[in-house]
Design a protein around this motif. Structure first.
Motif, PDB file in Angstrom:
ATOM      1  N   ALA A  40     -16.718  25.801  78.193  1.00 32.27           N
ATOM      2  CA  ALA A  40     -15.844  24.683  77.836  1.00 32.27           C
ATOM      3  C   ALA A  40     -15.378  24.647  76.389  1.00 32.27           C
ATOM      4  O   ALA A  40     -15.537  23.655  75.698  1.00 32.27           O
ATOM      5  N   ASN A  42     -13.176  23.825  73.365  1.00 34.07           N
ATOM      6  CA  ASN A  42     -12.187  22.778  73.090  1.00 34.07           C
ATOM      7  C   ASN A  42     -11.616  22.989  71.699  1.00 34.07           C
ATOM      8  O   ASN A  42     -12.362  23.240  70.743  1.00 34.07           O
ATOM      9  N   TRP A  43     -10.298  22.858  71.560  1.00 36.07           N
ATOM     10  CA  TRP A  43      -9.635  22.964  70.261  1.00 36.07           C
ATOM     11  C   TRP A  43      -9.906  21.733  69.414  1.00 36.07           C
ATOM     12  O   TRP A  43      -9.910  20.615  69.913  1.00 36.07           O
ATOM     13  N   TYR A  52     -17.763  24.715  71.643  1.00 38.84           N
ATOM     14  CA  TYR A  52     -18.194  25.166  72.963  1.00 38.84           C
ATOM     15  C   TYR A  52     -19.652  24.815  73.122  1.00 38.84           C
ATOM     16  O   TYR A  52     -20.349  24.480  72.151  1.00 38.84           O
ATOM     17  N   VAL A  84     -16.173  16.350  74.536  1.00 35.61           N
ATOM     18  CA  VAL A  84     -14.781  16.072  74.197  1.00 35.61           C
ATOM     19  C   VAL A  84     -14.717  15.616  72.750  1.00 35.61           C
ATOM     20  O   VAL A  84     -15.479  14.748  72.330  1.00 35.61           O
TER      21      VAL A  84
END
Length: 163
Positions: A40, A42-43, A52, A84
């Motif tokens: 997973a 995520n930017w 991650y 998130v």
């Protein structure tokens, strides 16, 4: 031997590639290779790093140095792939299986690391999103024997069942 849903998933031989895909050119760039599972990515909102998870912890991958650093999360060390970043990049929300009962609850942690803040005292709760205004988290949760979608203020408070 036949695998059942209760058998643990042997991930000991997993390998991972951290890659980015350029939509304009169609090119794939491999940023890093790992001899273990990462999940997973995520930017960050500023595009300078990715987050991650791996082995229950959250890592920050710096796009300039191509190096990973552990996000210090105090007692939160059993994260799943539900994490998130806030829209402002100041915090990350994670789902963490607690030591007390193994059930997933949602916490927020400053992006610089620190002591996690419990957001969902009821469990299990599995994070899925953070509103663009930073005010609300969305998640799936099991309540009264039924899985539904819920929201809760990002600072904690009363959850709202949506489905």
């Amino acid at each position: 031997m036949t695998k059942t849903d209760t058998d643990p998933w042997d991930r000991s031989r997993d390998r991972s590639l951290l890659q980015v895909y350029d939509l304009a050119t169609g090119c794939i760039e491999t940023l890093a290779e790992f001899d273990y599972l990462i999940e997973a990515p995520n930017w960050s909102p500023n595009g300078k790093f990715l987050l991650y998870n791996s082995k229950g912890r959250v890592y920050r991958f710096d796009l300039e140095t191509k190096g990973s650093t552990l996000l210090e999360t105090d007692f939160v060390g059993n994260c799943n792939n539900d994490h998130v970043l806030s829209a402002d990049g100041g915090s990350v929300a994670v789902s963490h299986g607690t030591k007390e009962d193994g059930q997933s609850r949602i916490y927020t942690v400053p992006i610089s690391g620190g002591v996690p803040r419990l957001i969902t005292p009821l469990a299990p709760s599995y994070l899925h999103g953070w509103s663009p205004d930073g005010r609300t988290l969305a998640y799936c949760a099991l309540r009264d024997g039924e899985f539904d979608i819920y929201t809760i203020p990002a600072e904690g408070g009363e959850e709202t069942r949506l489905t």
